[in-house]
Write a protein that holds these residues in place. Structure first.
Motif, PDB file in Angstrom:
ATOM      1  N   SER A 135       0.861  -1.191   0.000  1.00  0.00           N
ATOM      2  CA  SER A 135       0.000   0.000   0.000  1.00  0.00           C
ATOM      3  C   SER A 135       0.893   1.235   0.000  1.00  0.00           C
ATOM      4  N   PRO A 136       1.345   1.696  -1.165  1.00  0.00           N
ATOM      5  CA  PRO A 136       2.221   2.872  -1.201  1.00  0.00           C
ATOM      6  C   PRO A 136       1.488   4.117  -0.715  1.00  0.00           C
ATOM      7  N   PHE A 137       2.242   4.972  -0.035  1.00  0.00           N
ATOM      8  CA  PHE A 137       1.692   6.253   0.421  1.00  0.00           C
ATOM      9  C   PHE A 137       2.860   7.226   0.559  1.00  0.00           C
ATOM     10  N   VAL A 138       2.877   8.245  -0.305  1.00  0.00           N
ATOM     11  CA  VAL A 138       3.972   9.213  -0.326  1.00  0.00           C
ATOM     12  C   VAL A 138       3.404  10.621  -0.399  1.00  0.00           C
ATOM     13  N   VAL A 139       3.920  11.531   0.418  1.00  0.00           N
ATOM     14  CA  VAL A 139       3.579  12.950   0.353  1.00  0.00           C
ATOM     15  C   VAL A 139       4.786  13.686  -0.229  1.00  0.00           C
ATOM     16  N   VAL A 160      10.815  18.154  -5.118  1.00  0.00           N
ATOM     17  CA  VAL A 160      10.016  17.917  -3.920  1.00  0.00           C
ATOM     18  C   VAL A 160      10.742  17.014  -2.931  1.00  0.00           C
ATOM     19  N   ALA A 161      10.333  17.113  -1.680  1.00  0.00           N
ATOM     20  CA  ALA A 161      10.686  16.092  -0.696  1.00  0.00           C
ATOM     21  C   ALA A 161       9.824  14.859  -0.970  1.00  0.00           C
ATOM     22  N   TYR A 162      10.379  13.684  -0.709  1.00  0.00           N
ATOM     23  CA  TYR A 162       9.690  12.420  -0.968  1.00  0.00           C
ATOM     24  C   TYR A 162       9.503  11.728   0.378  1.00  0.00           C
ATOM     25  N   ILE A 163       8.346  11.952   0.993  1.00  0.00           N
ATOM     26  CA  ILE A 163       8.082  11.451   2.343  1.00  0.00           C
ATOM     27  C   ILE A 163       7.363  10.111   2.217  1.00  0.00           C
ATOM     28  N   ASP A 164       8.110   9.023   2.330  1.00  0.00           N
ATOM     29  CA  ASP A 164       7.608   7.670   2.080  1.00  0.00           C
ATOM     30  C   ASP A 164       7.031   7.086   3.368  1.00  0.00           C
ATOM     31  N   ARG A 165       5.731   6.826   3.330  1.00  0.00           N
ATOM     32  CA  ARG A 165       5.050   6.214   4.471  1.00  0.00           C
ATOM     33  C   ARG A 165       4.243   4.994   4.002  1.00  0.00           C
ATOM     34  N   GLY A 166       4.774   4.296   3.007  1.00  0.00           N
ATOM     35  CA  GLY A 166       4.102   3.114   2.487  1.00  0.00           C
ATOM     36  C   GLY A 166       4.034   1.987   3.505  1.00  0.00           C
ATOM     37  N   ARG A 167       3.096   1.054   3.271  1.00  0.00           N
ATOM     38  CA  ARG A 167       2.922  -0.067   4.183  1.00  0.00           C
ATOM     39  C   ARG A 167       2.823  -1.364   3.375  1.00  0.00           C
ATOM     40  N   PHE A 168       3.109  -2.470   4.025  1.00  0.00           N
ATOM     41  CA  PHE A 168       2.950  -3.788   3.414  1.00  0.00           C
ATOM     42  C   PHE A 168       2.160  -4.659   4.383  1.00  0.00           C
ATOM     43  N   ASP A 174      10.385  -1.155   5.212  1.00  0.00           N
ATOM     44  CA  ASP A 174      11.726  -0.727   5.617  1.00  0.00           C
ATOM     45  C   ASP A 174      12.233   0.401   4.730  1.00  0.00           C
ATOM     46  N   CYS A 175      11.312   1.040   3.984  1.00  0.00           N
ATOM     47  CA  CYS A 175      11.656   2.229   3.201  1.00  0.00           C
ATOM     48  C   CYS A 175      11.037   3.484   3.809  1.00  0.00           C
ATOM     49  N   THR A 176      10.531   3.386   5.015  1.00  0.00           N
ATOM     50  CA  THR A 176       9.921   4.544   5.671  1.00  0.00           C
ATOM     51  C   THR A 176      10.998   5.565   6.010  1.00  0.00           C
ATOM     52  N   ALA A 177      11.034   6.633   5.228  1.00  0.00           N
ATOM     53  CA  ALA A 177      12.055   7.677   5.394  1.00  0.00           C
ATOM     54  C   ALA A 177      11.687   8.827   4.464  1.00  0.00           C
TER      55      ALA A 177
END
Length: 267
Positions: A135-139, A160-168, A174-177
């Motif tokens: 479930s990708p989620f990026v702001v 832009v800043a790439y604010i990765d808050r995706g979930r599995f 482990d890409c939350t950053a």
């Protein structure tokens, strides 16, 4: 699919309501527009993590581009289906929305006629869900630089800043950053007699973040205006997309590199 449905519906509603936040722009019809299209693509050789064989997919897409005197908006929603037992015949819905406010218009100035036409404040949203768990989620907050280059209908660079808050499967990946992304995008019309082509595309350059490798994602498209041949220009296009995704999903070594036929119907 409920989480995805809610996200995509929210994104579409926000995009639809965005112009209502700009009454002064809507009051000036000559400075406002909205264009929507639907397109269908099919590819035979997509790559997916942990799957050795090629994965065929079809993709249905809704796109909307709109603008007023001091704002613009770009939205797309993809509905994808894999045709591979190895990929569990996965289904996916994925959308991106990029609303932008023009700093020149907000300060009371017209778009510049120089090479830097305008600078806008953009806050993008990328979200979706796949039946196999992601479930990708990026702001993406940042700036968009609109350029004036002869021959181009549109040319811009998004930083832009790439604010990765995706979930599995409901858990953080482990890409939350937070990373950085630069995206040039363009539309180049080419005309010769009754033949009308459009060369559109973008390139995302995304830096490494947490355990996600740096990525390059590009989808240039060449389209022929088929409807121009029966005196209805700008309605039906046929063409091809070239999809190139280096380190797909941030996975080092995973790569898409394929050509997809595309049909576009302007609504």
């Amino acid at each position: 699919m409920n989480v995805l449905t809610h996200r995509v519906i929210a994104c579409a509603i926000l995009a639809a309501l965005w112009p209502t936040c700009a009454p002064s722009a809507l009051a000036q019809a000559q400075q406002s527009f909205t264009v929507s299209n639907v397109n269908i693509r099919y590819g035979w050789t997509f790559q997916e993590p942990g799957i050795a064989e090629d994965v065929p997919k079809n993709i249905f897409t809704f796109e909307n581009t709109a603008a007023g005197r001091w704002w613009s908006s770009y939205l797309f929603v993809d509905v994808l289906r894999s045709w591979s037992d190895a990929d569990a015949n996965a289904k996916e819905v994925y959308g991106e929305w990029y609303p932008t406010l023009s700093l020149r218009a907000l300060s009371g100035r017209e778009r510049s006629k120089g090479i830097l036409g305008d600078v806008g404040v953009t806050v993008g949203l990328n979200t979706g869900v796949r039946s196999t768990g992601p479930s990708p989620f990026v702001v993406l907050p940042g700036l968009t630089f609109s350029l004036n280059v002869p021959g181009f209908a549109f040319l811009a660079v998004n930083t832009v800043a790439y604010i990765d808050r995706g979930r599995f499967q409901g858990q953080p990946t482990d890409c939350t950053a937070t990373a950085f992304q630069v995206t040039p995008s363009w539309s180049l019309p080419i005309r010769a007699g009754k033949t009308s082509l459009k060369v559109n595309g973008f390139v995302d350059f995304t830096t490494r973040h947490a355990n996600c490798a740096a990525q390059i994602l590009s989808t240039p498209r060449v389209m022929l205006d088929l409807s121009a041949y029966w005196q209805k220009p700008g309605v039906l296009y046929v063409g091809v997309d070239w999809v190139y995704w280096h380190n797909k999903y941030g996975i080092s070594g995973l790569k898409d590199n394929l050509v997809l036929p595309v049909v576009v119907l302007v609504l």
